[in-house]
Design a protein around this motif. Structure first.
Motif, PDB file in Angstrom:
ATOM      1  N   SER A  91     -11.762   2.052   1.916  1.00 33.96           N
ATOM      2  CA  SER A  91     -11.634   0.605   1.976  1.00 33.96           C
ATOM      3  C   SER A  91     -10.117   0.093   1.736  1.00 33.96           C
ATOM      4  N   ASP A  92      -9.198   1.127   1.455  1.00 37.65           N
ATOM      5  CA  ASP A  92      -7.692   0.488   1.508  1.00 37.65           C
ATOM      6  C   ASP A  92      -7.702  -0.435   0.121  1.00 37.65           C
ATOM      7  N   PRO A  93      -7.919   0.199  -0.755  1.00 40.03           N
ATOM      8  CA  PRO A  93      -7.920  -0.930  -2.035  1.00 40.03           C
ATOM      9  C   PRO A  93      -6.410  -1.366  -2.497  1.00 40.03           C
ATOM     10  N   ASP A  94      -5.334  -0.638  -1.798  1.00 37.14           N
ATOM     11  CA  ASP A  94      -3.897  -0.793  -2.115  1.00 37.14           C
ATOM     12  C   ASP A  94      -3.431  -1.746  -1.235  1.00 37.14           C
ATOM     13  N   ALA A  95      -4.148  -2.323  -0.295  1.00 37.31           N
ATOM     14  CA  ALA A  95      -3.676  -3.217   0.795  1.00 37.31           C
ATOM     15  C   ALA A  95      -2.542  -4.338   0.268  1.00 37.31           C
ATOM     16  N   GLU A  96      -2.962  -5.060  -0.879  1.00 38.45           N
ATOM     17  CA  GLU A  96      -1.799  -5.787  -1.321  1.00 38.45           C
ATOM     18  C   GLU A  96      -0.407  -5.214  -1.950  1.00 38.45           C
ATOM     19  N   GLU A  97      -0.459  -4.065  -2.347  1.00 39.19           N
ATOM     20  CA  GLU A  97       0.593  -3.295  -2.636  1.00 39.19           C
ATOM     21  C   GLU A  97       1.480  -2.899  -1.660  1.00 39.19           C
ATOM     22  N   LEU A  98       0.893  -2.504  -0.383  1.00 39.92           N
ATOM     23  CA  LEU A  98       1.230  -2.218   0.845  1.00 39.92           C
ATOM     24  C   LEU A  98       2.255  -3.323   1.412  1.00 39.92           C
ATOM     25  N   VAL A  99       1.549  -4.591   1.385  1.00 37.01           N
ATOM     26  CA  VAL A  99       2.175  -5.795   1.796  1.00 37.01           C
ATOM     27  C   VAL A  99       3.430  -6.049   1.158  1.00 37.01           C
ATOM     28  N   LYS A 100       3.398  -6.074  -0.070  1.00 39.97           N
ATOM     29  CA  LYS A 100       4.471  -6.228  -0.908  1.00 39.97           C
ATOM     30  C   LYS A 100       5.756  -5.270  -0.555  1.00 39.97           C
ATOM     31  N   VAL A 101       5.243  -4.029  -0.372  1.00 44.80           N
ATOM     32  CA  VAL A 101       6.314  -3.014   0.092  1.00 44.80           C
ATOM     33  C   VAL A 101       7.004  -3.555   1.448  1.00 44.80           C
ATOM     34  N   ALA A 102       6.087  -3.935   2.478  1.00 46.07           N
ATOM     35  CA  ALA A 102       6.365  -4.258   3.633  1.00 46.07           C
ATOM     36  C   ALA A 102       7.311  -5.363   3.775  1.00 46.07           C
ATOM     37  N   LEU A 103       6.968  -6.328   2.987  1.00 43.97           N
ATOM     38  CA  LEU A 103       7.665  -7.547   2.789  1.00 43.97           C
ATOM     39  C   LEU A 103       9.411  -7.258   2.485  1.00 43.97           C
ATOM     40  N   LYS A 104       9.471  -6.093   1.424  1.00 45.93           N
ATOM     41  CA  LYS A 104      10.749  -5.957   1.129  1.00 45.93           C
ATOM     42  C   LYS A 104      11.452  -5.232   2.024  1.00 45.93           C
ATOM     43  N   VAL A 105      11.057  -4.681   3.208  1.00 44.44           N
ATOM     44  CA  VAL A 105      11.485  -3.702   4.057  1.00 44.44           C
ATOM     45  C   VAL A 105      11.616  -4.445   5.559  1.00 44.44           C
ATOM     46  N   ALA A 106      10.822  -4.981   5.937  1.00 47.97           N
ATOM     47  CA  ALA A 106      10.895  -5.669   7.214  1.00 47.97           C
ATOM     48  C   ALA A 106      11.980  -6.653   7.569  1.00 47.97           C
ATOM     49  N   LYS A 107      12.936  -6.488   8.568  1.00 53.73           N
ATOM     50  CA  LYS A 107      14.075  -7.155   8.843  1.00 53.73           C
ATOM     51  C   LYS A 107      13.642  -8.738   9.252  1.00 53.73           C
TER      52      LYS A 107
END
Length: 214
Positions: free
Chosen positions: A161-177
């Motif tokens: 179910s990908d319960p860590d989706a929120e955490e993944l988005v937060k990481v992505a927001l820090k990295v995406a140019k």
């Protein structure tokens, strides 16, 4: 949003799905149909990812799944890194990419722009670099009685179910140019503790929440 057409599955793909197995076909079926008739950069995902006539961003697909979105973006000229943490789904993608490399020159040229990694995207993304990060986690249960497509039910049985989706988005927001694109149910509640998207592209059943980072 996406064209309202029924994507026919290839015969092999249908047989695999009937048995509850994962199957990845980049050369035919739904993917081949989308490549021929999908509408190119005018489709919702490329628009959400910032593809324009003169701009082709680099992309990380943080939740590769069947690899169809990554293939679409690669077909438009993008270099795409796919990340998948399920061993079974990763193996399926490897097999699909290998078949595509010998399918025909056009398909081979597209998958040559796709690099598949195995692991948890939250851990891998900080060491990567891309203009755009696409996140398409397993969606929450629908609020209606409409049944999710069989292939997605099969995929869910492998990846959970990908319960860590929120955490993944937060990481992505820090990295995406430039931006993060979250693919989410059109009527789904926003992920908690994530800032409001810069804008959205709405479809009948799916929406793209776009978070600008530059």
């Amino acid at each position: 949003m996406k064209r309202r057409v029924k994507d026919p599955l290839s015969e092999a793909n249908s047989d695999e799905l009937a048995e509850g197995h994962l199957f990845c076909d980049f050369a035919g079926g739904a993917v081949g149909h989308r490549l021929k008739f999908g509408g190119g950069r005018g489709q919702a995902l490329p628009k959400a990812a910032g593809f324009t006539k003169g701009r082709t961003p680099t992309v990380i697909d943080a939740t590769a799944g069947f690899g169809r979105d990554a293939f679409l973006l690669a077909s438009l000229g993008a270099e795409v890194v796919l990340i998948e943490r399920s061993p079974d789904v990763h193996a399926m993608l490897e097999e699909g990419l290998e078949r595509a490399r010998v399918a025909d020159p056009q398909i081979a040229a597209i998958v040559a722009r796709m690099k598949l990694l195995f692991g948890d995207a939250k851990e891998l993304i900080p060491d990567l670099s891309a203009d755009v990060i696409v996140v398409d986690p397993m969606h929450p249960p629908r609020k209606t009685k409409a049944l999710v497509k069989k292939e997605m039910r099969i995929l869910r049985s492998y990846v959970g179910s990908d319960p860590d989706a929120e955490e993944l988005v937060k990481v992505a927001l820090k990295v995406a140019k430039k931006r993060v694109v979250l693919k989410w149910p059109a009527k789904g509640d926003p992920l908690p503790n994530i800032r409001k998207p810069s804008h959205q592209l709405m479809g009948k059943s799916t929406r793209y929440d776009v978070f600008m980072t530059e």
